[in-house]
Write a protein that holds these residues in place. Structure first.
Motif, PDB file in Angstrom:
ATOM      1  N   GLN A 110      49.802  19.676  48.603  1.00  0.00           N
ATOM      2  CA  GLN A 110      48.493  20.000  49.160  1.00  0.00           C
ATOM      3  C   GLN A 110      47.816  21.064  48.309  1.00  0.00           C
ATOM      4  OE1 GLN A 110      50.264  21.520  52.861  1.00  0.00           O
ATOM      5  NE2 GLN A 110      49.187  23.447  52.500  1.00  0.00           N
ATOM      6  N   SER A 111      46.529  21.249  48.524  1.00  0.00           N
ATOM      7  CA  SER A 111      45.774  22.265  47.796  1.00  0.00           C
ATOM      8  C   SER A 111      45.777  23.586  48.540  1.00  0.00           C
ATOM      9  CB  SER A 111      44.331  21.802  47.591  1.00  0.00           C
ATOM     10  OG  SER A 111      43.523  22.871  47.121  1.00  0.00           O
ATOM     11  N   ARG A 112      46.017  24.668  47.799  1.00  0.00           N
ATOM     12  CA  ARG A 112      45.890  26.020  48.368  1.00  0.00           C
ATOM     13  C   ARG A 112      44.574  26.660  47.939  1.00  0.00           C
ATOM     14  NH1 ARG A 112      49.949  28.366  50.909  1.00  0.00           N
ATOM     15  NH2 ARG A 112      49.066  30.427  50.498  1.00  0.00           N
ATOM     16  N   GLY A 113      43.737  25.889  47.244  1.00  0.00           N
ATOM     17  CA  GLY A 113      42.397  26.369  46.933  1.00  0.00           C
ATOM     18  C   GLY A 113      42.255  27.044  45.583  1.00  0.00           C
ATOM     19  N   LEU A 114      41.054  27.545  45.391  1.00  0.00           N
ATOM     20  CA  LEU A 114      40.619  28.112  44.123  1.00  0.00           C
ATOM     21  C   LEU A 114      40.643  29.637  44.196  1.00  0.00           C
ATOM     22  CD1 LEU A 114      39.165  27.509  41.348  1.00  0.00           C
ATOM     23  CD2 LEU A 114      37.026  27.643  42.632  1.00  0.00           C
ATOM     24  N   MET A 115      41.045  30.272  43.094  1.00  0.00           N
ATOM     25  CA  MET A 115      41.043  31.731  43.034  1.00  0.00           C
ATOM     26  C   MET A 115      40.334  32.200  41.774  1.00  0.00           C
ATOM     27  SD  MET A 115      44.865  32.852  44.337  1.00  0.00           S
ATOM     28  CE  MET A 115      44.329  34.528  44.729  1.00  0.00           C
ATOM     29  N   ASN A 116      39.539  33.275  41.912  1.00  0.00           N
ATOM     30  CA  ASN A 116      38.934  33.918  40.754  1.00  0.00           C
ATOM     31  C   ASN A 116      39.535  35.315  40.589  1.00  0.00           C
ATOM     32  OD1 ASN A 116      37.596  35.697  42.551  1.00  0.00           O
ATOM     33  ND2 ASN A 116      35.881  34.279  42.750  1.00  0.00           N
ATOM     34  N   LYS A 117      39.046  36.064  39.625  1.00  0.00           N
ATOM     35  CA  LYS A 117      39.670  37.358  39.340  1.00  0.00           C
ATOM     36  C   LYS A 117      39.525  38.342  40.499  1.00  0.00           C
ATOM     37  CE  LYS A 117      35.628  38.966  36.694  1.00  0.00           C
ATOM     38  NZ  LYS A 117      35.174  39.360  35.335  1.00  0.00           N
ATOM     39  N   GLN A 118      38.438  38.206  41.295  1.00  0.00           N
ATOM     40  CA  GLN A 118      38.290  39.074  42.466  1.00  0.00           C
ATOM     41  C   GLN A 118      39.346  38.732  43.515  1.00  0.00           C
ATOM     42  OE1 GLN A 118      35.465  37.653  41.026  1.00  0.00           O
ATOM     43  NE2 GLN A 118      34.816  39.569  40.070  1.00  0.00           N
ATOM     44  N   ASP A 119      39.591  37.440  43.721  1.00  0.00           N
ATOM     45  CA  ASP A 119      40.608  37.019  44.685  1.00  0.00           C
ATOM     46  C   ASP A 119      41.993  37.517  44.275  1.00  0.00           C
ATOM     47  OD1 ASP A 119      38.662  35.532  46.094  1.00  0.00           O
ATOM     48  OD2 ASP A 119      38.964  33.816  44.763  1.00  0.00           O
ATOM     49  N   ARG A 120      42.290  37.412  42.978  1.00  0.00           N
ATOM     50  CA  ARG A 120      43.615  37.810  42.486  1.00  0.00           C
ATOM     51  C   ARG A 120      43.769  39.317  42.414  1.00  0.00           C
ATOM     52  NH1 ARG A 120      42.114  33.686  38.847  1.00  0.00           N
ATOM     53  NH2 ARG A 120      41.441  35.245  37.355  1.00  0.00           N
TER      54      ARG A 120
END
Length: 305
Positions: free
Chosen positions: A157-167
């Protein structure tokens, strides 16, 4: 620095020879532009990534390479206007800097980094896609298509998209590549079920096929003019900036027209500044590289309303 550039150029020419003459893909007579995809199998050599934990399984570096090669093979077989290069084709350590430099020397149109994930909580599962920033709309769009394809065509399944702010931190290969770049984590090796699936030939084939089909779908849509317009955003600020600002002089001297866009965000005015107006993502990426070469290292592509 000149010597280092020559080394990268020599390596690239060598890989070009083996990629073109060692592949059954025929591109002679193709009228379409050839697009370059650099596929980056994560880790390698002294850096195993997630260790295998048991002799029954493989290190992450081995799994990344197997999946990456399968993706590249599918691209070569079914996308005649795609030229594929790998940052590594064997169990060798390649620095992050060298991976980025290789993609730049190759003048890649896309950069795909293949990884697998891990977490102390062994029950966490799913694929993730990473981009540098949500403002890089081409990378974001590609990442979403890849995740959707993995979720539909595999057991993951997909856990979605992350950008540098999320990480909360940058990923070097995403921050420093100038082309659309996505890092895909194909599942969690810390989870017993996903580890078994990713270590299986069936799982690797299904994951590679999902990444390929997602990329193929995205590229085919992007390669056809859609009537959209794209510009290059160079700055966003809460204060107006005059065209006479010295920071803009290199652009003005090159004949670029700088446009100001006023928007309201959280009841506050934000001023965004863009350059150019082009009809395709391909021409937008070329323009972005020219703008970055003039000192705007954070410039990125935006779709105009």
């Amino acid at each position: 620095m000149g010597t280092l550039k020559k080394i990268y150029t020599t390596v690239f020419i060598t890989l070009l020879f083996f990629t073109v003459f060692g592949s059954s893909t025929k591109v002679v007579g193709q009228s379409k532009k050839t697009y370059v995809v650099v596929i980056d199998p994560g880790h390698g050599g002294k850096d195993p990534g997630k260790p295998r934990g048991s002799s029954a399984y493989m290190h992450e570096k081995e799994l990344n390479l197997r999946i990456a090669k399968k993706v590249g093979l599918l691209m070569r077989q079914y996308m005649p206007n795609i030229q594929v290069y790998y940052t590594r084709t064997s169990d060798k350590y390649i620095s992050l800097e060298d991976r980025v430099d290789f993609a730049e020397v190759a003048q890649a149109d896309y950069f795909l980094s293949i990884h697998s994930n891990s977490n102390p909580n062994k029950w966490i599962v799913g694929a993730k896609a990473h981009v540098d920033t949500d403002q890089d709309q081409v990378s974001v769009a590609l990442a979403k298509v890849l995740l959707n394809s993995i979720e539909k065509k595999t057991l993951i399944q997909s856990r979605g998209l992350m950008n540098k702010q999320d990480r909360g931190y940058n990923l070097y290969v995403l921050k420093n590549t100038s082309m659309p770049s996505v890092l895909i984590e194909c599942g969690f090796l810390s989870n017993p079920y996903e580890r078994r699936y990713i270590n299986s030939e069936k799982g690797q084939k299904e994951i590679a096929n999902a990444i390929f089909q997602g990329f193929q779908s995205f590229h085919q849509q992007s390669d056809v003019p859609q009537g959209d317009n794209y510009s290059i955003q160079i700055l966003a600020t809460n204060k107006k900036v005059s065209n006479t600002n010295p920071h803009f002089q290199k652009l003005l001297n090159q004949g670029h027209l700088i446009k100001e866009h006023e928007i309201i965000r959280n009841n506050k005015k934000i001023y965004k500044y863009t350059v150019g107006n082009v009809p395709t993502t391909e021409t937008a990426q070329s323009l972005k590289l020219r703008i970055r070469s003039l000192g705007f290292s954070d410039a990125f592509v935006v779709k105009m309303p």
